[in-house]
Motif scaffolding. Structure first.
Motif, PDB file in Angstrom:
ATOM      1  N   HIS A 234      -0.438  -0.517  -5.267  1.00 46.47           N
ATOM      2  CA  HIS A 234      -0.841  -1.502  -6.429  1.00 46.47           C
ATOM      3  C   HIS A 234       0.456  -2.351  -6.898  1.00 46.47           C
ATOM      4  O   HIS A 234       1.059  -1.794  -7.775  1.00 46.47           O
ATOM      5  CB  HIS A 234      -1.462  -0.537  -7.676  1.00 46.47           C
ATOM      6  CG  HIS A 234      -2.833   0.019  -7.269  1.00 46.47           C
ATOM      7  ND1 HIS A 234      -3.791  -0.270  -6.915  1.00 46.47           N
ATOM      8  CD2 HIS A 234      -2.816   1.613  -6.926  1.00 46.47           C
ATOM      9  CE1 HIS A 234      -4.595   0.600  -6.590  1.00 46.47           C
ATOM     10  NE2 HIS A 234      -4.327   1.870  -6.436  1.00 46.47           N
ATOM     11  N   VAL A 235       0.549  -3.360  -6.362  1.00 44.70           N
ATOM     12  CA  VAL A 235       1.790  -3.911  -6.404  1.00 44.70           C
ATOM     13  C   VAL A 235       1.507  -5.074  -7.950  1.00 44.70           C
ATOM     14  O   VAL A 235       2.591  -5.285  -8.327  1.00 44.70           O
ATOM     15  CB  VAL A 235       2.128  -4.807  -5.289  1.00 44.70           C
ATOM     16  CG1 VAL A 235       2.449  -4.153  -4.374  1.00 44.70           C
ATOM     17  CG2 VAL A 235       1.157  -6.006  -5.010  1.00 44.70           C
ATOM     18  N   ARG A 236       0.623  -5.477  -7.983  1.00 43.80           N
ATOM     19  CA  ARG A 236       0.381  -6.149  -9.361  1.00 43.80           C
ATOM     20  C   ARG A 236      -1.274  -5.457  -9.858  1.00 43.80           C
ATOM     21  O   ARG A 236      -1.998  -4.805  -9.041  1.00 43.80           O
ATOM     22  CB  ARG A 236       0.119  -7.389  -9.039  1.00 43.80           C
ATOM     23  CG  ARG A 236       1.231  -8.282  -8.401  1.00 43.80           C
ATOM     24  CD  ARG A 236       1.158  -9.865  -8.212  1.00 43.80           C
ATOM     25  NE  ARG A 236       1.967 -10.314  -7.588  1.00 43.80           N
ATOM     26  CZ  ARG A 236       2.210 -11.541  -7.007  1.00 43.80           C
ATOM     27  NH1 ARG A 236       1.191 -12.300  -7.211  1.00 43.80           N
ATOM     28  NH2 ARG A 236       3.228 -11.861  -6.285  1.00 43.80           N
ATOM     29  N   SER A 237      -1.466  -5.699 -11.008  1.00 45.22           N
ATOM     30  CA  SER A 237      -2.676  -5.260 -11.659  1.00 45.22           C
ATOM     31  C   SER A 237      -4.071  -5.990 -10.791  1.00 45.22           C
ATOM     32  O   SER A 237      -5.000  -5.334 -10.942  1.00 45.22           O
ATOM     33  CB  SER A 237      -2.690  -5.773 -13.229  1.00 45.22           C
ATOM     34  OG  SER A 237      -2.636  -7.225 -13.271  1.00 45.22           O
ATOM     35  N   LYS A 238      -3.758  -7.126 -10.416  1.00 47.17           N
ATOM     36  CA  LYS A 238      -5.057  -7.779  -9.692  1.00 47.17           C
ATOM     37  C   LYS A 238      -4.727  -8.006  -8.158  1.00 47.17           C
ATOM     38  O   LYS A 238      -5.480  -8.722  -7.453  1.00 47.17           O
ATOM     39  CB  LYS A 238      -5.287  -9.075 -10.381  1.00 47.17           C
ATOM     40  CG  LYS A 238      -5.754  -8.905 -11.946  1.00 47.17           C
ATOM     41  CD  LYS A 238      -5.982 -10.281 -12.397  1.00 47.17           C
ATOM     42  CE  LYS A 238      -6.396 -10.104 -13.955  1.00 47.17           C
ATOM     43  NZ  LYS A 238      -6.936 -11.480 -14.230  1.00 47.17           N
ATOM     44  N   LEU A 239      -3.900  -6.984  -7.669  1.00 43.51           N
ATOM     45  CA  LEU A 239      -3.725  -7.008  -6.185  1.00 43.51           C
ATOM     46  C   LEU A 239      -3.632  -5.695  -5.641  1.00 43.51           C
ATOM     47  O   LEU A 239      -2.638  -4.735  -6.048  1.00 43.51           O
ATOM     48  CB  LEU A 239      -2.471  -7.740  -5.732  1.00 43.51           C
ATOM     49  CG  LEU A 239      -2.231  -7.941  -4.456  1.00 43.51           C
ATOM     50  CD1 LEU A 239      -3.239  -8.773  -3.609  1.00 43.51           C
ATOM     51  CD2 LEU A 239      -0.771  -8.415  -4.067  1.00 43.51           C
ATOM     52  N   HIS A 240      -4.531  -5.207  -4.913  1.00 41.25           N
ATOM     53  CA  HIS A 240      -4.299  -4.073  -4.099  1.00 41.25           C
ATOM     54  C   HIS A 240      -4.337  -4.051  -2.656  1.00 41.25           C
ATOM     55  O   HIS A 240      -4.806  -4.938  -2.015  1.00 41.25           O
ATOM     56  CB  HIS A 240      -5.746  -3.115  -4.351  1.00 41.25           C
ATOM     57  CG  HIS A 240      -6.100  -3.283  -5.853  1.00 41.25           C
ATOM     58  ND1 HIS A 240      -5.643  -2.406  -6.768  1.00 41.25           N
ATOM     59  CD2 HIS A 240      -7.104  -4.001  -6.716  1.00 41.25           C
ATOM     60  CE1 HIS A 240      -6.069  -2.466  -7.955  1.00 41.25           C
ATOM     61  NE2 HIS A 240      -6.957  -3.450  -7.863  1.00 41.25           N
ATOM     62  N   GLU A 258      -5.831 -11.550  -6.840  1.00 40.79           N
ATOM     63  CA  GLU A 258      -4.685 -12.136  -6.547  1.00 40.79           C
ATOM     64  C   GLU A 258      -4.457 -12.140  -4.999  1.00 40.79           C
ATOM     65  O   GLU A 258      -3.329 -12.786  -4.601  1.00 40.79           O
ATOM     66  CB  GLU A 258      -3.386 -11.580  -7.309  1.00 40.79           C
ATOM     67  CG  GLU A 258      -3.487 -11.944  -8.827  1.00 40.79           C
ATOM     68  CD  GLU A 258      -2.295 -11.480  -9.378  1.00 40.79           C
ATOM     69  OE1 GLU A 258      -1.145 -11.121  -8.465  1.00 40.79           O
ATOM     70  OE2 GLU A 258      -2.296 -11.069 -10.529  1.00 40.79           O
ATOM     71  N   LEU A 263      -0.600 -16.687  -1.193  1.00 37.91           N
ATOM     72  CA  LEU A 263       0.099 -15.329  -1.138  1.00 37.91           C
ATOM     73  C   LEU A 263       0.029 -14.714   0.250  1.00 37.91           C
ATOM     74  O   LEU A 263       1.282 -14.040   0.548  1.00 37.91           O
ATOM     75  CB  LEU A 263      -0.797 -14.435  -2.117  1.00 37.91           C
ATOM     76  CG  LEU A 263      -0.057 -12.632  -2.008  1.00 37.91           C
ATOM     77  CD1 LEU A 263       1.116 -12.964  -2.678  1.00 37.91           C
ATOM     78  CD2 LEU A 263      -0.960 -11.858  -2.862  1.00 37.91           C
TER      79      LEU A 263
END
Length: 279
Positions: A234-240, A258, A263
């Motif tokens: 989970h590198v960002r809150s909206k990217l898995h 995201e 990206l």
């Protein structure tokens, strides 16, 4: 001989106990309704008198389909056996025993009943609930239901569109992956996928199940650094990001708002930069 009593339908609480049916088949219910309308109700339902104050003083033990059909016909009373089970657990065992005989209950529904019984505090553990509710089954069949309950407890009803359509084999495969600590990966895959049909959801988690099964077949495990292998990030809150095994290699699956085309371009550049040169 046990006597029956005519009880007002409004006095019966159909949800007093956790039940092993998620839904009632409309066609079968319509047939039962037609039979009752023509011949009357030939088999009374079973209830017990609740000790707690309630608008409905009787709790339903068995006969949910008969009760539902009778209500749909506009009847005001129904014949019932008033039981005096030693405790609620015994009442639930009666309900399970009847449904095992009268109608096919899906594997998921059986596991769901076990987990709900524990959640309601009727049994202390999944083992205790399984052994009591399915006491007439042999040890191996009870073990399968126990595995089903583990899957229901881990995944829950809210992530799967129609969990009652899963076969016993499918649930057994999911349970195997849960024991391999892949539960968070399965739930994340289901939660982040936009595909919500039962078939699509199964295809979504199938690579995870195959990886667990392949690892079990491999006599020696590949060497990883500590705390590896990583299957999810989970590198960002909206990217898995999920790592998945494929028939001919591996894939990284990016999901979330995201996970955009630009990206992906940045990621391709980073991969080319870090792994494109021979070292």
């Amino acid at each position: 001989m046990t006597q029956t009593t005519q009880i007002p339908l409004s006095d019966i609480d159909a949800d007093a106990l956790p039940r092993d049916r998620i839904s009632l088949a409309p066609a079968a219910l319509a047939e039962l309704q037609a039979s009752i309308a023509s011949l009357g109700l030939t088999h009374p339902i079973e209830v017990w008198r609740k000790h707690t104050a309630s608008d409905a003083p009787y709790g339903l033990i068995s006969g949910l389909r008969r009760l539902t059909a009778t209500r749909a016909l506009g009847h005001t009373t129904i014949p019932a056996f008033i039981r005096d089970p030693s405790d609620i657990a015994e009442a639930m065992t009666r309900m399970v025993a009847e449904n095992e005989i009268r109608a096919a209950i899906s594997p998921w529904e059986k596991g769901r009943l076990v987990t709900e019984s524990v959640a309601e505090g009727l049994f202390p553990t999944l083992d205790a609930a399984t052994d009591s509710l399915y006491r007439t089954l042999d040890r191996h069949r009870r073990a399968r239901i126990r595995s089903m309950a583990e899957v229901v407890a881990e995944i829950g009803d809210h992530l799967l569109t129609s969990p009652e359509t899963l076969s016993q084999n499918q649930i057994t495969r999911i349970a195997f992956s849960l024991r391999a600590d892949l539960g968070p990966l399965i739930t994340t895959a289901l939660r982040t996928s936009k595909q919500k049909s039962p078939d699509a959801q199964w295809k979504t988690i199938l690579p995870i199940l195959l990886e667990a099964e392949e690892a079990a077949r491999t006599p020696t495990k590949p060497l990883y650094r500590p705390n590896r292998p990583r299957r999810m990030a989970h590198v960002r809150s909206k990217l898995h990001i999920r790592r998945e095994m494929t028939p001919d290699g591996w894939s990284l699956r990016f999901t979330g708002p995201e996970a955009t085309g630009p990206l992906m371009e940045d990621i391709m550049d980073a991969v080319e930069r870090d792994f494109g040169q021979t070292r």
